[in-house]
Design a protein around this motif. Structure first.
Motif, PDB file in Angstrom:
ATOM      1  N   VAL A 140       0.746  -1.227  -0.007  1.00 34.85           N
ATOM      2  CA  VAL A 140       0.061   0.123   0.004  1.00 34.85           C
ATOM      3  C   VAL A 140       0.859   1.263   0.023  1.00 34.85           C
ATOM      4  O   VAL A 140       0.493   2.147  -0.745  1.00 34.85           O
ATOM      5  CB  VAL A 140      -0.994  -0.006   1.202  1.00 34.85           C
ATOM      6  CG1 VAL A 140      -1.790   1.266   1.154  1.00 34.85           C
ATOM      7  CG2 VAL A 140      -1.795  -1.268   1.238  1.00 34.85           C
ATOM      8  N   THR A 141       2.058   1.328   0.986  1.00 35.14           N
ATOM      9  CA  THR A 141       2.994   2.389   0.687  1.00 35.14           C
ATOM     10  C   THR A 141       3.381   2.588  -0.511  1.00 35.14           C
ATOM     11  O   THR A 141       3.331   3.754  -1.236  1.00 35.14           O
ATOM     12  CB  THR A 141       4.226   2.365   1.788  1.00 35.14           C
ATOM     13  OG1 THR A 141       3.550   1.880   2.971  1.00 35.14           O
ATOM     14  CG2 THR A 141       5.066   3.382   1.613  1.00 35.14           C
ATOM     15  N   ALA A 142       3.972   1.501  -1.447  1.00 37.34           N
ATOM     16  CA  ALA A 142       4.294   1.736  -2.551  1.00 37.34           C
ATOM     17  C   ALA A 142       3.280   2.080  -3.706  1.00 37.34           C
ATOM     18  O   ALA A 142       3.445   2.762  -4.582  1.00 37.34           O
ATOM     19  CB  ALA A 142       5.086   0.456  -3.376  1.00 37.34           C
ATOM     20  N   ARG A 143       1.926   1.487  -3.424  1.00 37.48           N
ATOM     21  CA  ARG A 143       0.903   1.895  -4.396  1.00 37.48           C
ATOM     22  C   ARG A 143       0.570   3.160  -4.153  1.00 37.48           C
ATOM     23  O   ARG A 143       0.084   3.995  -5.413  1.00 37.48           O
ATOM     24  CB  ARG A 143      -0.255   0.874  -3.945  1.00 37.48           C
ATOM     25  CG  ARG A 143      -1.331   1.157  -5.055  1.00 37.48           C
ATOM     26  CD  ARG A 143      -2.542   0.206  -4.638  1.00 37.48           C
ATOM     27  NE  ARG A 143      -3.594   0.190  -5.388  1.00 37.48           N
ATOM     28  CZ  ARG A 143      -4.727  -0.419  -5.531  1.00 37.48           C
ATOM     29  NH1 ARG A 143      -4.787  -1.439  -4.694  1.00 37.48           N
ATOM     30  NH2 ARG A 143      -5.651  -0.284  -6.318  1.00 37.48           N
ATOM     31  N   ALA A 144       0.544   3.770  -2.860  1.00 35.95           N
ATOM     32  CA  ALA A 144       0.129   5.169  -2.728  1.00 35.95           C
ATOM     33  C   ALA A 144       1.226   6.252  -3.471  1.00 35.95           C
ATOM     34  O   ALA A 144       0.646   7.143  -4.199  1.00 35.95           O
ATOM     35  CB  ALA A 144      -0.035   5.440  -1.467  1.00 35.95           C
ATOM     36  N   ALA A 145       2.521   5.751  -3.395  1.00 33.79           N
ATOM     37  CA  ALA A 145       3.474   6.698  -4.147  1.00 33.79           C
ATOM     38  C   ALA A 145       3.151   6.404  -5.668  1.00 33.79           C
ATOM     39  O   ALA A 145       3.492   7.313  -6.426  1.00 33.79           O
ATOM     40  CB  ALA A 145       4.487   6.075  -3.985  1.00 33.79           C
ATOM     41  N   ARG A 146       3.217   5.190  -6.077  1.00 36.87           N
ATOM     42  CA  ARG A 146       2.936   5.119  -7.600  1.00 36.87           C
ATOM     43  C   ARG A 146       1.652   5.734  -8.214  1.00 36.87           C
ATOM     44  O   ARG A 146       1.832   6.182  -9.371  1.00 36.87           O
ATOM     45  CB  ARG A 146       2.762   3.549  -7.870  1.00 36.87           C
ATOM     46  CG  ARG A 146       2.793   3.045  -9.174  1.00 36.87           C
ATOM     47  CD  ARG A 146       2.965   1.554  -9.412  1.00 36.87           C
ATOM     48  NE  ARG A 146       1.705   0.924  -8.890  1.00 36.87           N
ATOM     49  CZ  ARG A 146       1.875   0.344  -7.741  1.00 36.87           C
ATOM     50  NH1 ARG A 146       2.862  -0.152  -7.010  1.00 36.87           N
ATOM     51  NH2 ARG A 146       0.570  -0.439  -7.307  1.00 36.87           N
ATOM     52  N   GLU A 147       0.745   5.731  -7.363  1.00 39.32           N
ATOM     53  CA  GLU A 147      -0.469   6.324  -8.053  1.00 39.32           C
ATOM     54  C   GLU A 147      -0.686   8.010  -7.541  1.00 39.32           C
ATOM     55  O   GLU A 147      -1.860   8.546  -7.658  1.00 39.32           O
ATOM     56  CB  GLU A 147      -1.879   5.691  -7.399  1.00 39.32           C
ATOM     57  CG  GLU A 147      -1.535   4.065  -8.004  1.00 39.32           C
ATOM     58  CD  GLU A 147      -3.144   3.254  -7.760  1.00 39.32           C
ATOM     59  OE1 GLU A 147      -4.017   3.934  -8.174  1.00 39.32           O
ATOM     60  OE2 GLU A 147      -2.878   2.464  -7.826  1.00 39.32           O
ATOM     61  N   GLY A 148       0.443   8.581  -7.147  1.00 37.85           N
ATOM     62  CA  GLY A 148       0.419  10.060  -6.884  1.00 37.85           C
ATOM     63  C   GLY A 148      -0.596  10.573  -5.609  1.00 37.85           C
ATOM     64  O   GLY A 148      -0.737  11.673  -5.606  1.00 37.85           O
ATOM     65  N   VAL A 149      -0.759   9.591  -4.431  1.00 33.87           N
ATOM     66  CA  VAL A 149      -1.572  10.010  -3.512  1.00 33.87           C
ATOM     67  C   VAL A 149      -0.660   9.702  -2.162  1.00 33.87           C
ATOM     68  O   VAL A 149      -1.367   9.944  -0.793  1.00 33.87           O
ATOM     69  CB  VAL A 149      -2.973   9.445  -3.401  1.00 33.87           C
ATOM     70  CG1 VAL A 149      -3.575   9.905  -4.579  1.00 33.87           C
ATOM     71  CG2 VAL A 149      -2.618   7.989  -3.469  1.00 33.87           C
ATOM     72  N   ALA A 150       0.669   9.812  -2.334  1.00 38.85           N
ATOM     73  CA  ALA A 150       1.475   9.680  -1.015  1.00 38.85           C
ATOM     74  C   ALA A 150       1.140  10.485   0.113  1.00 38.85           C
ATOM     75  O   ALA A 150       1.389  10.148   1.174  1.00 38.85           O
ATOM     76  CB  ALA A 150       2.947   9.190  -1.245  1.00 38.85           C
ATOM     77  N   ASP A 151       1.061  11.944  -0.363  1.00 38.46           N
ATOM     78  CA  ASP A 151       0.756  12.870   0.624  1.00 38.46           C
ATOM     79  C   ASP A 151      -0.395  12.918   1.232  1.00 38.46           C
ATOM     80  O   ASP A 151      -0.660  13.446   2.207  1.00 38.46           O
ATOM     81  CB  ASP A 151       0.952  14.258  -0.235  1.00 38.46           C
ATOM     82  CG  ASP A 151      -0.189  14.473  -1.484  1.00 38.46           C
ATOM     83  OD1 ASP A 151      -0.353  13.228  -2.073  1.00 38.46           O
ATOM     84  OD2 ASP A 151      -0.474  15.517  -1.436  1.00 38.46           O
ATOM     85  N   LEU A 152      -1.463  12.221   0.766  1.00 38.24           N
ATOM     86  CA  LEU A 152      -2.774  11.851   1.346  1.00 38.24           C
ATOM     87  C   LEU A 152      -2.921  10.807   2.129  1.00 38.24           C
ATOM     88  O   LEU A 152      -4.095  10.596   2.867  1.00 38.24           O
ATOM     89  CB  LEU A 152      -3.763  12.153   0.308  1.00 38.24           C
ATOM     90  CG  LEU A 152      -3.816  13.310  -0.371  1.00 38.24           C
ATOM     91  CD1 LEU A 152      -4.978  13.168  -1.409  1.00 38.24           C
ATOM     92  CD2 LEU A 152      -4.383  14.487   0.323  1.00 38.24           C
ATOM     93  N   VAL A 153      -2.116   9.822   2.335  1.00 38.11           N
ATOM     94  CA  VAL A 153      -2.185   8.309   2.873  1.00 38.11           C
ATOM     95  C   VAL A 153      -1.011   8.038   3.703  1.00 38.11           C
ATOM     96  O   VAL A 153       0.274   8.283   3.330  1.00 38.11           O
ATOM     97  CB  VAL A 153      -2.091   7.213   1.597  1.00 38.11           C
ATOM     98  CG1 VAL A 153      -1.969   5.867   2.288  1.00 38.11           C
ATOM     99  CG2 VAL A 153      -3.062   7.413   0.683  1.00 38.11           C
ATOM    100  N   ASP A 154      -1.400   7.771   4.968  1.00 36.37           N
ATOM    101  CA  ASP A 154      -0.560   7.129   6.121  1.00 36.37           C
ATOM    102  C   ASP A 154      -0.824   5.766   6.353  1.00 36.37           C
ATOM    103  O   ASP A 154      -1.903   5.349   6.962  1.00 36.37           O
ATOM    104  CB  ASP A 154      -0.875   8.150   7.290  1.00 36.37           C
ATOM    105  CG  ASP A 154       0.055   7.643   8.497  1.00 36.37           C
ATOM    106  OD1 ASP A 154       1.188   7.067   8.331  1.00 36.37           O
ATOM    107  OD2 ASP A 154      -0.431   7.773   9.630  1.00 36.37           O
ATOM    108  N   VAL A 155       0.115   5.014   6.030  1.00 44.22           N
ATOM    109  CA  VAL A 155      -0.124   3.545   6.191  1.00 44.22           C
ATOM    110  C   VAL A 155       0.380   2.979   7.343  1.00 44.22           C
ATOM    111  O   VAL A 155       1.791   3.436   7.567  1.00 44.22           O
ATOM    112  CB  VAL A 155       0.387   2.606   4.811  1.00 44.22           C
ATOM    113  CG1 VAL A 155      -0.103   1.150   5.172  1.00 44.22           C
ATOM    114  CG2 VAL A 155       0.250   3.044   3.773  1.00 44.22           C
TER     115      VAL A 155
END
Length: 285
Positions: free
Chosen positions: A233-248
């Motif tokens: 999920v950490t890698a997926r959030a970064a890959r899909e451009g929402v890492a700044d909105l997601v805390d896993v």
């Protein structure tokens, strides 16, 4: 002398009203059940013994995994027919005479005996039921097989729960489309908007987490006990451009802290929580 299939039909007749929902071929080659129904193959009395020791889905699954039981033809059709039969014709509980006759039939069929060997690879968990340590070990055994393994089974959304079919008659409509419709339905029911905080407990491979962040601009705290899922999920959030909105977060639901969430989601998480713990789980959320 009666065949194994005939004795099996007699045995099931004490519990299931009406005809068998499937056709059965026993280990001696004998047959029983409707000729046009899916064929269930019992390769040994061990299949019955597993059901005696573990009645229900677990016994059936272990009999299938070990090869004691198999299905020739459409497995989904066989499961559907059996499910409808159980739903529409609830099992009966025979009286003392019927139970004695059923027991005698079970003995003749070889269904009565010591517990069969458990399949290799089954989790052997210790500690108190649904304790943090036991839950962590169970989740790790189940979900940390590898993300690549689950990618073989799941669609591109990597959603690991029921889908929501809005266009079942459209041949171009796929399981992935139905999963996306499910994710959108959840977000609409939660009333998510930009900047809202969502707690996604048991986030799996992040399908809801990423959808809520990407489509609704929600800030999502995703919680899992699986290290493999946490990494995915950490890698997926970064890959899909929402890492700044997601805390896993890698933690047990009992250890979730903080507050101020606008919404909480737990999609098919109840099986992991257990009936006895569900009131505390709901209260925690």
């Amino acid at each position: 002398m009666k065949s194994a299939a005939d004795r099996l039909a007699d045995l099931l007749g004490h519990f299931l009203p009406g005809p068998l929902p499937v056709r059965v071929r026993a280990w001696d080659g004998s047959l029983t059940g409707p000729a046009d129904a899916p064929l269930v193959v019992l390769r040994s009395p061990g299949a019955l013994r597993r059901l005696v020791w573990q009645p229900g889905e677990l016994g059936l699954a272990e009999a299938y995994v070990t090869g004691d039981l198999d299905v020739e033809g459409d497995l989904a059709d066989a499961l559907s027919r059996a499910g409808r039969s159980v739903r529409d014709r609830p099992a009966a509980r025979p009286g003392p005479a019927g139970m004695a006759a059923a027991t005698a039939l079970a003995v003749r069929l070889g269904a009565v005996g010591p517990p069969p060997k458990r399949p290799d690879g089954r989790a052997r968990l210790t500690g108190g039921l649904h304790s943090v340590a036991r839950d962590r070990a169970g989740i790790s055994h189940h979900y940390d097989l590898s993300n690549d393994f689950y990618a073989l089974l799941l669609d591109e959304t990597m959603a690991y729960s029921c889908a929501y079919w809005t266009r079942p008659d459209d041949p171009a409509y796929t399981l992935a489309d139905a999963q996306r419709d499910k994710l959108e339905l959840i977000c609409r029911k939660l009333g998510l908007g930009p900047g809202d905080r969502l707690l996604d407990v048991g986030c799996g491979w992040g399908s809801l987490t990423v959808h809520a962040a990407r489509a609704h601009k929600a800030r999502v705290t995703a919680v899992t006990l699986s290290r493999a899922q946490h990494e995915f999920v950490t890698a997926r959030a970064a890959r899909e451009g929402v890492a700044d909105l997601v805390d896993v977060q890698l933690r047990h639901w009992r250890d979730i802290d903080g507050g101020g969430y606008d919404a909480a989601a737990a999609v098919e998480m109840g099986e992991h929580v257990g009936d006895a713990e569900y009131p505390a789980f709901a209260a925690k959320l």
